[in-house]
Motif scaffolding. Structure first.
Motif, PDB file in Angstrom:
ATOM      1  N   ASN A  62       0.826  -1.212   0.000  1.00  7.35           N
ATOM      2  CA  ASN A  62       0.000   0.000   0.000  1.00  7.35           C
ATOM      3  C   ASN A  62       0.857   1.258   0.000  1.00  7.35           C
ATOM      4  O   ASN A  62       0.595   2.220   0.720  1.00  7.35           O
TER       5      ASN A  62
ATOM      6  N   GLN B 290      -5.542  -6.065   2.771  1.00  9.34           N
ATOM      7  CA  GLN B 290      -5.080  -7.119   1.872  1.00  9.34           C
ATOM      8  C   GLN B 290      -3.689  -7.597   2.275  1.00  9.34           C
ATOM      9  O   GLN B 290      -3.382  -8.791   2.223  1.00  9.34           O
ATOM     10  N   ALA B 291      -2.846  -6.654   2.693  1.00 10.07           N
ATOM     11  CA  ALA B 291      -1.495  -7.025   3.114  1.00 10.07           C
ATOM     12  C   ALA B 291      -1.526  -7.883   4.372  1.00 10.07           C
ATOM     13  O   ALA B 291      -0.773  -8.859   4.493  1.00 10.07           O
TER      14      ALA B 291
ATOM     15  N   ASP C 230      -3.599  -1.401  -3.724  1.00 10.52           N
ATOM     16  CA  ASP C 230      -3.316  -2.251  -2.573  1.00 10.52           C
ATOM     17  C   ASP C 230      -3.945  -1.632  -1.319  1.00 10.52           C
ATOM     18  O   ASP C 230      -4.279  -0.444  -1.287  1.00 10.52           O
ATOM     19  N   SER C 231      -4.057  -2.433  -0.273  1.00  7.58           N
ATOM     20  CA  SER C 231      -4.594  -1.939   0.989  1.00  7.58           C
ATOM     21  C   SER C 231      -3.928  -2.654   2.146  1.00  7.58           C
ATOM     22  O   SER C 231      -3.391  -3.762   1.988  1.00  7.58           O
TER      23      SER C 231
ATOM     24  N   ARG D 154       0.166 -10.057  -4.129  1.00  3.03           N
ATOM     25  CA  ARG D 154       0.135  -9.109  -5.242  1.00  3.03           C
ATOM     26  C   ARG D 154       1.484  -9.138  -5.958  1.00  3.03           C
ATOM     27  O   ARG D 154       2.405  -9.835  -5.542  1.00  3.03           O
TER      28      ARG D 154
ATOM     29  N   GLU E  96      -3.964  -9.828   5.347  1.00  6.43           N
ATOM     30  CA  GLU E  96      -4.457 -11.139   4.940  1.00  6.43           C
ATOM     31  C   GLU E  96      -3.309 -11.983   4.379  1.00  6.43           C
ATOM     32  O   GLU E  96      -3.169 -13.180   4.714  1.00  6.43           O
ATOM     33  N   TYR E  97      -2.473 -11.365   3.553  1.00 12.12           N
ATOM     34  CA  TYR E  97      -1.355 -12.082   2.944  1.00 12.12           C
ATOM     35  C   TYR E  97      -0.320 -12.486   3.998  1.00 12.12           C
ATOM     36  O   TYR E  97       0.118 -13.643   4.046  1.00 12.12           O
TER      37      TYR E  97
ATOM     38  N   PRO F 194      -3.625 -16.097  -0.239  1.00 14.65           N
ATOM     39  CA  PRO F 194      -4.624 -15.022  -0.272  1.00 14.65           C
ATOM     40  C   PRO F 194      -3.980 -13.665   0.000  1.00 14.65           C
ATOM     41  O   PRO F 194      -3.132 -13.537   0.889  1.00 14.65           O
ATOM     42  N   GLY F 195      -4.368 -12.656  -0.771  1.00 17.25           N
ATOM     43  CA  GLY F 195      -3.852 -11.310  -0.559  1.00 17.25           C
ATOM     44  C   GLY F 195      -2.540 -11.017  -1.253  1.00 17.25           C
ATOM     45  O   GLY F 195      -2.031  -9.898  -1.176  1.00 17.25           O
TER      46      GLY F 195
END
Length: 572
Positions: A54, A65-66, A61-62, A120, A68-69, A117-118
């Protein structure tokens, strides 16, 4: 120089220089103490990639999401409080770099667990080539890239140039001529130094930070090592330093930030902490640089430690220096072990990992296999003449640049092995010939189908990013069937240690009861990674190092202004 500063920073890598620039920008009187004879630490010799989710450079990106990854790829405990601080402050740190004129560039590199998941492919940023002569007298004092990152041990390469040349992509000869021409036409620098004035990779990150710090009046002490933290009452108020046997004390009004790297060059600490100690000589960081002196100094004050059992792993290979054969140089094999037309096996001739995975993941595969079988560390890279023609293997360049006839005679059957058949190669390196033949035969079958049912090599975006796009159906799987056949031992090397002084979300060093030690901060490999044993993406070391150096500088600046109670990560 003065004997009293607002803040003293031990170490001049990415963590230390980010903290130094940030603190100086906020009006503090700063001293950077560097025990080596060069500025830049391990960061200057690295790829210089910075992992910042992000980051605010035009992506969607957020932080959610980070998180979660990161939670999905965590390989053991992590520090959620420090992860939150990292994700909140990372974009602010990037904005600060842009404010002072640096130019982070987003690279399309997949996270190291692209299937999670998450994940990028836009969280890693790099910095463009930097003209080292802008540093004036400091130009020769910034640590130089290892020769393994240079063309013919001399010419600076950025990522795109290195990839084009190493994979013999279209236009690679033209790229070689451009790089060499740039160097030899730089007549003014050639009169001064052999070094290429173009700083790339890690040096392209450190160079502009040094320039800005120096321009704002920041001071360096080069060649002075910190031997002791000075304490008055309960607060750290300075450092005792030494150079050529002479000691002196330098004091700080508001704090000391430890950014002096990890302990990978201290065999005693490796034996004490690491699950598999390994040998210091397999580390790919600057030799004898990171010996953990500041870790020991912190522990002497009662500081706690965390995540000290593991390193930032990378497969490495050893070769003699071409100019001094009695000395060896470590070569990273970051991508070499996963190129097509090759396979990696343990000493039982068995595969143990997706060879094209991220280098830390590969290293953890070596470690886990060693614990399971006792037949790894080192393992073997097996490849054929097609691989040899196309790709590097440690410091062995492709045949177009380094044909077999140019490999020194003393290297054969010591560092690199060659035989006309797979069976004879196995006999040379003491592997079971039938088992190695069977392993190679299976790989050749996978190359035809494009599917690796054992480890899924080439089945994700990260793997394919470094394969051969001309190979079908899988760019990471090529037949191993063209004689002669080659083998090179692969060691469990590292990029430093993942553990160190335990810190809170404000980069304050904690004691055994999780209480901050007044006046003591840490960032980078001197502290525990917020990710624990995970290595989420390219720049997963440097990103948090810079962010927590930034946070530490803000904390000290707020204290200096008498506003510690008002501190937030949003301080400008």
């Amino acid at each position: 120089m003065s004997e009293l500063y607002d803040v003293i920073i031990a170490g001049s890598g990415s963590a230390g220089m980010t903290a130094a620039v940030r603190a100086t920008k906020q009006g503090l009187k700063v001293l950077v103490v560097e025990k080596a004879h060069k500025i830049g630490g391990t960061s200057a010799t690295s790829g210089g990639v910075t992992w910042i989710p992000n980051h605010g450079l035009g992506t969607d990106d957020s932080s959610a999401q980070a998180i979660e990854y990161i939670n999905a790829v965590a390989n053991g405990p992590v520090r959620s409080d420090r992860i939150d601080a990292f994700l909140e402050t990372g974009p602010q740190m990037i904005a600060f770099l842009r404010e002072i004129g640096m130019e982070p560039v987003v690279m399309p590199w997949p996270d190291y667990y692209p299937e999670a998941p998450g994940a990028r492919a836009d969280r890693s940023v790099v910095f463009p080539k930097y003209d080292g002569r802008r540093l004036g007298e400091l130009f020769p004092l910034v640590r130089e890239q290892f020769t393994r990152f240079k063309l013919m041990n001399r010419y600076t390469l950025d990522f795109m140039e290195a990839n084009t040349i190493s994979t013999r992509s279209p236009g690679w000869i033209r790229e070689v001529l451009k790089v060499m021409g740039r160097y030899w036409l730089d007549f003014s620098t050639r009169r001064l130094d052999r070094r290429d004035r173009a700083f790339s990779l890690g040096a392209a990150l450190i160079g502009p930070l040094v320039e800005r710090y120096s321009a704002m009046g920041g001071e360096f002490l080069i060649g002075w090592g910190v031997k002791k933290l000075v304490v008055e009452g309960e607060k750290v108020t300075g450092v005792e330093i030494e150079r050529f046997g002479k000691r002196r004390t330098v004091r700080s009004r508001h704090g000391v930030i430890v950014c002096a790297g990890g302990f990978e060059w201290n065999q005693e600490l490796r034996n004490r902490f690491f699950t598999i100690p390994g040998d210091t000589r397999f580390s790919s960081t600057p030799e004898e640089a990171n010996r953990g002196e500041m870790l020991e100094a912190g522990m002497a004050l009662g500081a706690a430690t965390e995540f000290t059992e593991t390193g930032w792993w990378v497969p490495t290979m050893s070769l003699p220096l071409t100019t001094a054969s009695n000395f060896e140089e470590i070569h990273q094999a970051v991508f070499d072990v996963g190129r097509p037309h090759s396979v990696c096996v343990n000493r039982n001739a068995d595969r143990f990992v997706d060879e094209a995975c991220g280098y830390d993941r590969f290293g953890n595969g070596m470690l886990e296999d060693q614990l399971k079988t006792g037949a790894n560390t080192p393992c073997w890279l097996i490849f054929d003449a097609t691989f040899r023609y196309k790709f590097t293997a440690g410091g062995i360049m492709p045949t177009a640049l380094m044909p077999d006839s140019k490999i020194p005679a003393s290297w054969w059957d010591q560092y690199i092995f060659r035989a006309p058949t797979v069976r004879e190669l196995a006999q040379k390196i003491d592997l079971d010939p039938a088992k190695l033949e069977a392993t190679v035969a299976r790989m050749n079958g996978y190359a035809k189908t494009g599917v690796d049912p054992e480890f899924g090599r080439g089945g994700n975006a990260y793997d394919r990013n470094f394969g051969d796009p001309k190979l079908k159906p899988n760019p990471c799987l090529g037949s191993i069937d063209k004689a002669p056949y080659y083998a090179m031992p692969v060691n469990l090397g590292d990029l430093g240690t993942k553990g160190g002084l335990k810190c809170d979300a404000q980069a304050r060093v904690l004691d055994g009861n999780d209480r901050p030690i007044p006046g003591l901060y840490a960032a980078g490999n001197a502290s525990g990674s917020p990710f624990g044993n995970a290595y989420p993406g390219a720049g997963g070391t440097i990103g948090p190092a810079m962010v927590f150096g930034f946070i530490a500088a803000d904390m000290i600046a707020q204290e200096a202004k008498g506003e510690l109670g008002k501190f937030t990560h949003n301080s400008g």
